[in-house]
Scaffold this motif. Structure first.
Motif, PDB file in Angstrom:
ATOM      1  N   ARG A 134       5.757   3.223   1.233  1.00  0.00           N
ATOM      2  CA  ARG A 134       5.489   4.171   0.160  1.00  0.00           C
ATOM      3  C   ARG A 134       6.272   5.487   0.292  1.00  0.00           C
TER       4      ARG A 134
ATOM      5  N   THR B  75       0.944   3.644  -7.082  1.00  0.00           N
ATOM      6  CA  THR B  75       0.082   3.490  -5.911  1.00  0.00           C
ATOM      7  C   THR B  75      -1.213   2.780  -6.262  1.00  0.00           C
TER       8      THR B  75
ATOM      9  N   SER C 223      -4.689   9.688  -2.351  1.00  0.00           N
ATOM     10  CA  SER C 223      -3.226   9.588  -2.232  1.00  0.00           C
ATOM     11  C   SER C 223      -2.499  10.792  -2.816  1.00  0.00           C
TER      12      SER C 223
END
Length: 258
Positions: free
Chosen positions: A105, A129, A208
């Motif tokens: 990521r 995500t 996130s």
């Protein structure tokens, strides 16, 4: 002995024994299919066959990523045919699929910032995500949970499963906020547990944001490495990583002491 039926005024009356037998047959329902086709169906739908399918899908996805090398977006840029919101949406979909295929990521977040800037890049990266986490969760839940749950016999595995099953949202939120927990591993651990999909997605999206924003801003300001925004983004990346390493080191020594 009574006959199976007795006729009275032209009407047939079924004996109690015969009626009970008919009710038992009706309650049992249609007979289960037998033969070669039935055996093949049971094998294909068994937990271990589904787990094998999951492993094959993930291996194929990882191989595809290695062959097509999506990291070239960092150097070659986005196709000129796409621009604006449509490009960001397409990138979010590609981002999600790449995370399922184990693409790191941080690399995707840097690319989002470099391609779309801070704001649009952050929106695209967060959408990707959540999408990638949801796809991985559903794959793990449908194809892997039934086969893997009986294997949760170790002390640490049972503890992790119990934590995710009872306190899924806050546990996943902490896992997303603090670096060091692999994204794919946390997805499949949650899928094998009894955590619900909606709490999983909410915790993933909220947890996130800080780390994703730091990488996206760093990617957007990479051309000016001395700018305050770039330096702050680097600090936001490095400090949580250092804190996570210290916590992991201390917990490791405590576990050894026990």
């Amino acid at each position: 002995m009574l006959d199976a039926t007795t006729r009275s005024g032209g009407t047939a009356t079924v004996s109690p024994r015969t009626a009970a037998a008919e009710l038992a047959v009706a309650a049992a329902g249609p007979a289960a299919p037998t033969g070669f086709a039935a055996r093949v169906t049971r094998v294909l739908l068994s937990p271990w066959s589904r787990l094998s399918l999951l492993v094959a899908l993930l291996a194929s996805a990882a191989t595809t990523v290695v062959l097509f090398q999506p990291q070239q977006l960092l150097t070659n840029g986005w196709p000129p045919q796409l621009g604006g919101a449509a490009a960001a949406l397409a990138y979010a979909v590609a981002y999600g699929l790449c995370t399922v295929a184990f693409v790191p990521r941080p690399l995707l977040n840097l690319a989002a910032g470099a391609l779309f800037g801070s704001q649009l890049g952050l929106a695209s990266a967060l959408a990707g995500t959540v999408l990638g986490a949801g796809v991985a969760f559903c794959l793990g839940r449908v194809l892997g949970q039934e086969a893997l749950r009986p294997l949760l016999r170790g002390k640490w595995l049972k503890a992790a499963d119990g934590q995710l099953s009872r306190h899924g949202f806050r546990t996943m939120l902490a896992m997303r906020l603090f670096p060091g927990v692999p994204f794919a591993a946390s997805n499949y651990c949650a899928a094998v547990s009894r955590m619900g999909l909606l709490p999983f997605l909410l915790a993933t999206g909220l947890g996130s944001i800080p780390n994703t924003a730091a990488y996206v801003v760093a990617g957007a300001r990479a051309s000016t490495p001395t700018s305050p925004a770039f330096l702050i983004a680097l600090a936001c990346i490095a400090l949580p990583g250092l804190a996570g390493a210290v916590v992991a080191w201390r917990k490791r020594h405590r576990l050894r002491g026990r």
